[in-house]
Motif scaffolding. Sequence first.
Motif, mmCIF file in Angstrom:
data_model
loop_
_atom_site.group_PDB
_atom_site.id
_atom_site.type_symbol
_atom_site.label_atom_id
_atom_site.label_comp_id
_atom_site.label_asym_id
_atom_site.label_seq_id
_atom_site.Cartn_x
_atom_site.Cartn_y
_atom_site.Cartn_z
ATOM 1 N N GLU A 178 0.828 -1.213 0.000
ATOM 2 C CA GLU A 178 0.000 0.000 0.000
ATOM 3 C C GLU A 178 0.859 1.260 0.000
ATOM 4 O OE1 GLU A 178 -4.289 -0.919 1.955
ATOM 5 O OE2 GLU A 178 -2.640 -0.650 3.359
ATOM 6 N N SER A 179 1.990 1.222 0.693
ATOM 7 C CA SER A 179 2.899 2.371 0.694
ATOM 8 C C SER A 179 3.445 2.620 -0.707
ATOM 9 C CB SER A 179 4.061 2.142 1.666
ATOM 10 O OG SER A 179 3.609 2.115 2.990
ATOM 11 N N GLY A 180 3.889 1.550 -1.367
ATOM 12 C CA GLY A 180 4.398 1.675 -2.739
ATOM 13 C C GLY A 180 3.327 2.165 -3.694
ATOM 14 N N ALA A 181 2.117 1.647 -3.544
ATOM 15 C CA ALA A 181 1.006 2.067 -4.411
ATOM 16 C C ALA A 181 0.662 3.532 -4.181
ATOM 17 C CB ALA A 181 -0.216 1.185 -4.158
ATOM 18 N N SER A 182 0.696 3.970 -2.934
ATOM 19 C CA SER A 182 0.390 5.374 -2.623
ATOM 20 C C SER A 182 1.438 6.300 -3.241
ATOM 21 C CB SER A 182 0.340 5.584 -1.104
ATOM 22 O OG SER A 182 -0.708 4.827 -0.537
ATOM 23 N N TYR A 183 2.702 5.889 -3.184
ATOM 24 C CA TYR A 183 3.763 6.688 -3.811
ATOM 25 C C TYR A 183 3.543 6.773 -5.319
ATOM 26 C CZ TYR A 183 8.323 8.555 -4.972
ATOM 27 O OH TYR A 183 9.335 9.364 -5.446
ATOM 28 N N TRP A 184 3.178 5.644 -5.932
ATOM 29 C CA TRP A 184 2.922 5.632 -7.377
ATOM 30 C C TRP A 184 1.747 6.542 -7.730
ATOM 31 C CZ3 TRP A 184 6.038 4.046 -11.077
ATOM 32 C CH2 TRP A 184 5.543 4.048 -12.378
ATOM 33 N N HIS A 185 0.707 6.524 -6.933
ATOM 34 C CA HIS A 185 -0.439 7.411 -7.180
ATOM 35 C C HIS A 185 -0.022 8.884 -7.088
ATOM 36 C CE1 HIS A 185 -3.452 4.358 -7.633
ATOM 37 N NE2 HIS A 185 -3.353 3.920 -6.390
ATOM 38 N N MET A 186 0.899 9.201 -6.171
ATOM 39 C CA MET A 186 1.394 10.575 -6.054
ATOM 40 C C MET A 186 2.081 11.003 -7.350
ATOM 41 S SD MET A 186 4.425 12.488 -5.588
ATOM 42 C CE MET A 186 5.614 11.285 -5.035
ATOM 43 N N ILE A 187 2.880 10.110 -7.924
ATOM 44 C CA ILE A 187 3.571 10.413 -9.184
ATOM 45 C C ILE A 187 2.543 10.712 -10.274
ATOM 46 C CG2 ILE A 187 5.013 9.416 -11.002
ATOM 47 C CD1 ILE A 187 6.404 7.799 -8.717
ATOM 48 N N ASP A 188 1.494 9.911 -10.337
ATOM 49 C CA ASP A 188 0.440 10.126 -11.335
ATOM 50 C C ASP A 188 -0.287 11.440 -11.105
ATOM 51 O OD1 ASP A 188 1.206 7.662 -12.220
ATOM 52 O OD2 ASP A 188 -0.527 6.603 -11.447
ATOM 53 N N LEU A 189 -0.583 11.746 -9.854
ATOM 54 C CA LEU A 189 -1.275 12.986 -9.517
ATOM 55 C C LEU A 189 -0.464 14.201 -9.964
ATOM 56 C CD1 LEU A 189 -3.475 14.628 -8.016
ATOM 57 C CD2 LEU A 189 -2.075 14.394 -5.956
ATOM 58 N N VAL A 190 0.831 14.176 -9.721
ATOM 59 C CA VAL A 190 1.693 15.291 -10.126
ATOM 60 C C VAL A 190 1.652 15.470 -11.638
ATOM 61 C CG1 VAL A 190 4.096 16.078 -10.245
ATOM 62 C CG2 VAL A 190 3.169 15.212 -8.090
ATOM 63 N N TRP A 191 1.683 14.355 -12.384
ATOM 64 C CA TRP A 191 1.624 14.473 -13.853
ATOM 65 C C TRP A 191 0.287 15.071 -14.306
ATOM 66 C CZ3 TRP A 191 4.850 14.910 -17.613
ATOM 67 C CH2 TRP A 191 4.353 14.920 -18.914
ATOM 68 N N ILE A 192 -0.782 14.733 -13.641
ATOM 69 C CA ILE A 192 -2.102 15.267 -14.012
ATOM 70 C C ILE A 192 -2.129 16.784 -13.831
ATOM 71 C CG2 ILE A 192 -4.539 15.284 -13.294
ATOM 72 C CD1 ILE A 192 -4.243 12.218 -12.935
ATOM 73 N N ILE A 193 -1.268 17.322 -12.968
ATOM 74 C CA ILE A 193 -1.131 18.778 -12.832
ATOM 75 C C ILE A 193 -0.165 19.319 -13.887
ATOM 76 C CG2 ILE A 193 -0.381 20.648 -11.300
ATOM 77 C CD1 ILE A 193 -1.256 18.775 -8.945
ATOM 78 N N ILE A 194 0.952 18.601 -14.109
ATOM 79 C CA ILE A 194 1.959 19.053 -15.073
ATOM 80 C C ILE A 194 1.396 19.132 -16.484
ATOM 81 C CG2 ILE A 194 4.089 18.351 -16.265
ATOM 82 C CD1 ILE A 194 5.160 17.395 -13.565
ATOM 83 N N PHE A 195 0.633 18.122 -16.894
ATOM 84 C CA PHE A 195 0.174 18.078 -18.286
ATOM 85 C C PHE A 195 -0.607 19.326 -18.698
ATOM 86 C CE2 PHE A 195 -3.138 16.799 -21.385
ATOM 87 C CZ PHE A 195 -2.318 16.760 -22.499
ATOM 88 N N PRO A 196 -1.675 19.698 -18.012
ATOM 89 C CA PRO A 196 -2.373 20.923 -18.452
ATOM 90 C C PRO A 196 -1.540 22.180 -18.244
ATOM 91 C CG PRO A 196 -3.395 20.053 -16.460
ATOM 92 C CD PRO A 196 -2.379 19.047 -16.908
ATOM 93 N N LEU A 197 -0.751 22.227 -17.168
ATOM 94 C CA LEU A 197 0.044 23.407 -16.869
ATOM 95 C C LEU A 197 1.054 23.702 -17.977
ATOM 96 C CD1 LEU A 197 0.316 25.425 -14.479
ATOM 97 C CD2 LEU A 197 2.198 24.010 -13.651
ATOM 98 N N LEU A 198 1.706 22.670 -18.480
ATOM 99 C CA LEU A 198 2.755 22.856 -19.487
ATOM 100 C C LEU A 198 2.274 22.730 -20.925
ATOM 101 C CD1 LEU A 198 5.732 20.903 -17.881
ATOM 102 C CD2 LEU A 198 5.409 23.365 -17.981
ATOM 103 N N TYR A 199 1.360 21.797 -21.172
ATOM 104 C CA TYR A 199 1.001 21.473 -22.549
ATOM 105 C C TYR A 199 -0.278 22.136 -23.044
ATOM 106 C CZ TYR A 199 4.380 17.616 -22.111
ATOM 107 O OH TYR A 199 5.508 16.867 -21.919
#
Length: 196
Positions: free
Chosen positions: A172-193
């Motif tokens: 669950e700790s590893g999965a939560s970290y992976w979800h954080m990475i995905d969440l950050v990208w969901i912010i990066i994509f509209p912000l940059l692209y």
Amino acid sequence: MSYQVKIDAHGEDKNTPGSVGAWVLIWVELTEFALFFLVFLVARAHNPDLFHEGPTRLNTIAGALNTLILITSSYCVARAVSAIKQGNRQACLRWLYGTLGMGVAYSLVKFWEYYWNDLAGLSLRTDIYYSLYYYLTFNHFLHVIMGMMVIGWVCVNTHLGHYSKEDHGGLESGASYWHMIDLVWIIIFPLLYVFR
């Protein structure tokens, strides 16, 4: 309405997935990205023309494809956690391998995107927009690599039988970290692209 904290044998809050240590790391990582999002927005306010032009020269298809890949990877890791909670270690491993496969796909698309940028003459030195674009996307890419190592470690522990229906906090700790990475990208994509 009352909230009761349930503590397991390891002293962890059973209502929160994973360990407290993993959540401290996740909050530190999110704070780092939040600070750089703030820097991006301040730079954008001072350079509106550059930040309006910047996204038009990026490969939006690569950004959108990586968004789809990371959303799929989050689905895979969520299914892995669900499978271990049902006591199905083999299904958990398959979903974890799917998560790793999505991480590899993300990496390949990112390499292709950077190559495409190079051919288009876009680099760290082009202007402040592309300096921040490269900082944010490469920093995120490094987090994807780190996340893949975490998921790889979780795969090894799952294969060795260290996680079960009753005890799967590390997964669950590893999965939560992976979800954080995905969440950050969901912010990066509209912000940059997308946003101009």
